[in-house]
Every structure is written in structure tokens, then in C-alpha cells.
Write a protein that holds these residues in place. Structure first.
Motif, PDB file in Angstrom:
ATOM      1  N   MET A 169       0.834  -1.207   0.000  1.00 25.72           N
ATOM      2  CA  MET A 169       0.000   0.000   0.000  1.00 25.72           C
ATOM      3  C   MET A 169       0.873   1.263   0.000  1.00 25.72           C
ATOM      4  O   MET A 169       0.775   2.114   0.882  1.00 25.72           O
ATOM      5  N   PRO A 170       1.733   1.400  -0.981  1.00 26.70           N
ATOM      6  CA  PRO A 170       2.663   2.533  -0.996  1.00 26.70           C
ATOM      7  C   PRO A 170       1.986   3.877  -1.192  1.00 26.70           C
ATOM      8  O   PRO A 170       2.579   4.918  -0.881  1.00 26.70           O
ATOM      9  N   LEU A 171       0.746   3.893  -1.705  1.00 25.02           N
ATOM     10  CA  LEU A 171       0.051   5.156  -1.972  1.00 25.02           C
ATOM     11  C   LEU A 171      -0.954   5.518  -0.881  1.00 25.02           C
ATOM     12  O   LEU A 171      -1.640   6.531  -0.987  1.00 25.02           O
ATOM     13  N   SER A 209       5.228   5.433   2.873  1.00 25.09           N
ATOM     14  CA  SER A 209       5.890   6.717   2.622  1.00 25.09           C
ATOM     15  C   SER A 209       4.942   7.836   2.211  1.00 25.09           C
ATOM     16  O   SER A 209       5.339   9.004   2.191  1.00 25.09           O
ATOM     17  N   ALA A 210       3.683   7.505   1.877  1.00 27.11           N
ATOM     18  CA  ALA A 210       2.714   8.533   1.496  1.00 27.11           C
ATOM     19  C   ALA A 210       1.701   8.817   2.609  1.00 27.11           C
ATOM     20  O   ALA A 210       0.848   9.692   2.453  1.00 27.11           O
ATOM     21  N   LEU A 211       1.803   8.100   3.725  1.00 27.61           N
ATOM     22  CA  LEU A 211       0.820   8.249   4.807  1.00 27.61           C
ATOM     23  C   LEU A 211       0.893   9.634   5.437  1.00 27.61           C
ATOM     24  O   LEU A 211       1.946  10.059   5.916  1.00 27.61           O
ATOM     25  N   MET A 212      -0.229  10.332   5.446  1.00 34.67           N
ATOM     26  CA  MET A 212      -0.274  11.679   6.010  1.00 34.67           C
ATOM     27  C   MET A 212      -1.156  11.772   7.252  1.00 34.67           C
ATOM     28  O   MET A 212      -0.951  12.643   8.084  1.00 34.67           O
ATOM     29  N   MET A 218       7.925   9.546   7.956  1.00 32.81           N
ATOM     30  CA  MET A 218       8.191  10.986   8.031  1.00 32.81           C
ATOM     31  C   MET A 218       7.183  11.810   7.246  1.00 32.81           C
ATOM     32  O   MET A 218       7.149  13.026   7.380  1.00 32.81           O
ATOM     33  N   SER A 219       6.348  11.164   6.475  1.00 27.23           N
ATOM     34  CA  SER A 219       5.330  11.875   5.692  1.00 27.23           C
ATOM     35  C   SER A 219       4.133  12.298   6.537  1.00 27.23           C
ATOM     36  O   SER A 219       3.298  13.088   6.086  1.00 27.23           O
ATOM     37  N   LEU A 220       4.047  11.817   7.770  1.00 30.10           N
ATOM     38  CA  LEU A 220       2.870  12.024   8.607  1.00 30.10           C
ATOM     39  C   LEU A 220       2.651  13.502   8.922  1.00 30.10           C
ATOM     40  O   LEU A 220       3.563  14.202   9.364  1.00 30.10           O
TER      41      LEU A 220
END
Length: 341
Positions: A1-3, A25-28, A46-48
Motif C-alpha cells: 500500500m505505498p500510496l 511513505s505517502a501516509l499523512m 516521516m510523511s505524517l
């Protein structure tokens, strides 16, 4: 689930999250609201940008809070057991610290306190916890401990019954770096019932260098009527704070719920501390430049950026702080000081 950009797990009976969450890496946005069995959080991506752990009453440790001091929107209200965010703060029992730290805090000179009865307030989660043994807080290169007491110990050789002490750093040879020990005795204010908020911070100003550090701890001891509190702190800050000949002031702000009865300081040398020419890192490897608010001013406070900035502005302006937090998930909670005590 990279997106994947948002993950909502609220009210889920999970005890932990997989280590692989750091690879999203895309989790906000991460919603863990009322996951009451959750005990720890692994490394987060680090995208959070937004996270709520509101009501996670079993959560004790968090590996990291990415972007906490700049862009992260965070809700932590109700995490009554949270005692550590790695790299930011740690609260632990006194029996887990070494004898050198004990001596630096002056604890070896105090009477034994095997049957302690006091409460600590978490400034991060707005919860209070009863403690039966002394707890040591470490953050920002500062060790702090709160304990019952009604007078500053005699080994603090510079004392004041006000809220400010000024001094010049001595010209002593062969001493490269300096440390600062501070003790504050505070009590409930006479008009505490009218208080709308509680602040507790130490402000160290180097007049010679034009720099100021304001420290607001993650936890603070709760004083009650007839039960005063001592706040002992040991600043391992080296040349970042002061050098020989500098004019320095130390002040205390405990408004509005508390009043300072007495406070004292003691200057010490840290002969083994590491130095950096820019003065941002002390011997324990803490880079305090990340806490800079404006030129020459630092707010040592581990809170999310919005609340941290608002709190600093109100402290600087001398006005009250409306403790309202809004997280990215839409959660809003008013925290009135009167309900904490």
C-alpha cells in the motif's frame, strides 16, 4: 500500500502496530483514537502530517513523532500512561538513573522518600498521574524532578524570594563549559480558584549574547493547599547557555495557578562536555537549534507546533492561553485548568 494517505483505526482493540508502517511513505493521517489496548507505537513514516491518539489510555511509549515541531497536527489528550517519546522526553523511576545524575540533582543529600504521595500533570496529554516513588524527567538535555518540600536546599548558594536572579559567570581558569542547577519552591496561589490556566516555565536569558531559552517541561508536579512542591532541574547545556564573564538572568513563571515562594541557582562546570562552535549541541548530544522560535530565542517544549507556538506567544505576552486543540481528524477538546486538579 505505498500510496496509502490515510489510515483510520479508531476504537480498534489492537495492542500494537506492525513495524512495517514506517514504509508507508505517502501516509499523512493516522487515526488511533480510543484504541484503549494500544501500548506502544513503532517508528512512524516521516510523511505524517496528522495523528490522533486521543483516549489511548494504555499507551506508554512512542518511537517517534515526525515533524512534531513544525507541521504535525497531534491530539494526545487522555493518554494517561504516556511517559516516553524517544529522542524527546522520558519519565522514569529514580531507581533507573545513575548515581552521578542523582548527585547532580542533589538527591543524595535529601532524606529518603520511600512513601511518596503526590501527582504529576502531563502538559502533553493534559492528564494527571499519582506517583508513589520519585520520577525523573529527561528532555532537551535537562533533568528534572518534582518532590514535596517547602524550602530550597542550602547547597543552592544564590537564592531569591522573588522570581528572578541575575549573576555574572565567574572568571575561573581551565573550565571550558558550564552547567546550571535550579531549584524552585512553589505553592498554590492565594487566588488559585480564579485561575484560568496553569503555566510553569524557567527562562534563562544571556544578556551578553542576546539569547533566551524558555523551558516548559512535559510534566510538572501538582501543588495542593498545604502541600508545596520543589522543582529540581539540572541543565547540561555547556557553552550554549553561558561563558565566563557573561551576564545571565534566570526567572520563573508559574502563573496563574501557582506562586513562587523561593528559588535558587547553582553554577557548575561540566569539564567532560563536548563542544561545538555554533553552541547548539551539549555533551548529551541534544541539538537545541530545532527549538528556535525567532532570532536568539528558543522554546524548549515538546508539543505540536500549533499549540507550542500559541503557548510561547502567550507566555511572551503575559496573557492567558486558551487550551483548545484541533487535530487533522476534526477532533476538538477544550481543556480547562480547573478540571485537572
Amino acid at each position: 500500500m505505498p500510496l496509502l494517505q490515510g489510515l483510520r483505526l479508531s476504537r480498534n482493540p489492537i495492542c500494537n502496530l506492525p513495524e512495517s508502517i514506517k514504509n508507508l511513505s505517502a501516509l499523512m493521517e493516522l487515526d488511533l483514537q480510543r484504541c484503549t489496548k494500544l501500548q506502544a507505537l513503532p517508528e512512524l513514516p516521516m510523511s505524517l502530517l496528522g495523528m490522533t491518539i486521543y483516549g489511548c489510555k494504555s499507551l506508554e511509549r512512542v518511537t517517534n513523532l515526525p515533524n512534531l515541531l513544525n507541521s504535525l497536527m497531534l491530539s494526545t489528550y487522555g493518554c494517561v500512561k504516556l511517559v516516553e517519546v524517544e529522542g524527546m522526553f522520558r519519565l522514569e523511576s529514580i531507581d533507573k538513573i545513575d548515581s552521578e545524575t542523582m548527585d547532580n540533582l542533589g538527591l543524595s543529600q535529601l532524606e529518603s522518600m520511600d512513601c511518596l504521595d503526590m501527582k504529576l500533570l502531563s502538559n502533553l496529554t493534559f492528564t494527571k498521574r499519582k506517583v508513589r516513588e520519585l520520577q525523573v524527567l529527561y528532555e532537551c538535555g535537562i533533568y528534572s524532578i518534582f518532590l514535596p518540600g517547602n524550602a530550597v536546599p542550602s547547597w543552592f548558594n544564590n537564592k531569591s524570594t522573588g522570581s528572578l536572579i541575575s549573576f555574572h559567570v565567574p572568571w575561573l581558569p581551565n573550565l571550558k563549559t558550564w552547567g546550571l542547577k535550579i531549584c524552585i519552591c512553589y505553592a498554590v496561589a492565594l487566588d488559585f480558584k480564579k485561575a484560568t490556566w496553569m503555566n510553569g516555565c524557567i527562562i534563562v536569558s544571556n544578556k551578553t549574547k542576546g539569547k533566551k531559552w524558555t523551558y516548559r517541561p512535559a510534566f510538572i508536579g501538582i501543588a495542593e493547599e498545604g502541600k508545596d512542591i520543589l522543582w529540581l532541574s539540572d541543565w547540561k547545556s555547556g557553552n550554549q547557555l553561558m561563558e565566563r564573564g557573561d551576564e545571565v538572568t534566570v526567572s520563573v513563571n508559574m502563573e496563574e495557578y501557582y506562586q513562587v515562594k523561593e528559588f535558587g541557582i547553582r553554577i557548575g562546570c561540566n569539564e567532560q562536555e563536548n563542544e561545538r562552535e555554533d553552541g547548539t549541541q551539549h555533551g548529551n548530544g541534544i541539538d537545541l537549534s530545532v527549538y528556535q522560535m525567532r532570532e536568539g530565542q528558543y522554546f524548549l517544549c515538546n508539543h505540536e507546533d500549533f499549540v507550542r507556538s500559541s503557548c510561547y506567544s502567550r507566555i511572551a505576552a503575559g496573557s492567558r492561553l486558551d487550551l483548545v486543540e484541533t487535530c487533522l481528524c476534526g477532533f476538538q477538546c477544550e481543556k480547562h485548568a480547573k478540571q485537572w486538579y
